[in-house]
Enzyme design. Sequence first.
Site, PDB file in Angstrom:
ATOM      1  N   CYS A 104       0.852  -1.199   0.000  1.00 49.96           N
ATOM      2  CA  CYS A 104       0.000   0.000   0.000  1.00 49.96           C
ATOM      3  C   CYS A 104       0.882   1.242   0.000  1.00 49.96           C
ATOM      4  CB  CYS A 104      -1.027  -0.026   1.125  1.00 49.96           C
ATOM      5  SG  CYS A 104      -0.424  -0.530   2.748  1.00 49.96           S
ATOM      6  N   SER A 105       1.107   1.833   1.163  1.00 45.81           N
ATOM      7  CA  SER A 105       1.780   3.132   1.172  1.00 45.81           C
ATOM      8  C   SER A 105       2.318   3.463   2.550  1.00 45.81           C
ATOM      9  CB  SER A 105       0.777   4.206   0.761  1.00 45.81           C
ATOM     10  OG  SER A 105      -0.358   4.087   1.611  1.00 45.81           O
ATOM     11  N   CYS A 106       2.684   2.454   3.339  1.00 45.93           N
ATOM     12  CA  CYS A 106       3.171   2.695   4.691  1.00 45.93           C
ATOM     13  C   CYS A 106       4.416   3.585   4.619  1.00 45.93           C
ATOM     14  CB  CYS A 106       3.473   1.377   5.388  1.00 45.93           C
ATOM     15  SG  CYS A 106       1.992   0.336   5.540  1.00 45.93           S
TER      16      CYS A 106
END
Lengths: 201, 123
Positions: free
Chosen positions: A107-109
Site C-alpha cells: 500500500c503506502s506505509c
Amino acid sequence: MAIQTRTEESFTPAMRTEALEDILTERGLVDPKVLAGLIKNFEENVGPMNGARVVARAWVDPEFRARLLADATAASAELGYKGAQGECIVALENTDRVHHVVVCTLCSCYPWPLLGLPPGWYKDPAYRARVVREPRTVLAEFGLTLGAGVEVRVWDSTAEVRYLVLPQRPAGTEGLTEEELAALVTRDAMVGIASVAAPRR
Amino acid sequence: MTAPAAPPALQGASAPPRSNGELVFAEPWEGRAFGLALALHEAGTFTWKEFSTELAGSIARWERAHPADEEYSYYRCWLEALESLLEDRGIVDRAVTLDRAVHLRERPAGHDHRHDHHHDHGG
C-alpha cells in the site's frame, strides 16, 4: 421514470465521502473539529522538514546518531516528532558500501511524523512493483546512479515498521550549521531514491 | 512542532507542504477520506493494521482489475477500504451511505449540507 441506480459507480468519490462523513459525524463517531484539525495538520505542518532535522542532528551529534540507529522512534521523539504511523521507525544508514531504498509494496506505509504523507510516485503501482525487481534501474531513472561496489538494499514497509534512510553527509559541508545541513536534506534522500548534494558555491 | 512557518533555512525543498507549493491532497474529498480513517482509528474504531490490510486488499483488487479507462487513484482505493471496513464491522452499511448520498444529491441547491433536519427519503 427510470429507477435510480444506487451503486457506488453512480456517485463520485467526493459524494460518497461526503455521505460517509455526514453519517459518521451525525452518529458521533467522528468529531468534525478533530477531523478538520487532522486534515489541516497533514496539509500544512507535517512534512519532510521534520526528518531533515533528525538527519542533520545525526550528522552533527554522534551520540544522537547512535540513539537514532538503535531506536529511531525514541530519537525522533526527542526532537518532538511522534504520532500516528511513527510508532516503530527504523533508521537505515547509508554508507560507501550500502545504499538503502524504501518502498511499501502492498500500500503506502510511510513514517508520517518525519516525512508527512507520501508523494504520488511512492504510492504508484509501478514504483511499488519495480523497485523490488530492478532497484538500480529505478534509482537510475530517478537520477541516482550507484557504483557496482555499492550494495542496494530494498526495505518493504509495513503497518508495523516504517523506515527512514539516513543519507550520507555530503563532503565539503564541515563548516555548515545543523540548520544549514537540514536545509540540504530532501524527502527523496530520506526514502533512498536520491543522495544529498553539497550546496552549490 | 505545530508552527506552520518554517525557519528561513528550511524553505525550498524542505519547507512544509503547501508553503512549498506541494498539495498533499489533489482534491478536497481525498483529505476528508484520509481524515475520516485517521479520526476513526484515533477514536479506537479500528487498529491501523486493520485499516492498512483493508487498503492493501483494495489496491490489489484495483491492480488485478486494472480498468483500462481508469487512472489509478490511491484515495479511491482508500475510500473503498474505509467503506469496506466499516461495513464489515457493522458500523456503516454501504447501502446506508448510498442512501445518504442520494439524499445529499437531491437536496436543493444552496442548501446547507449538514443533515440537521429530516426529509422524507421517499423510497
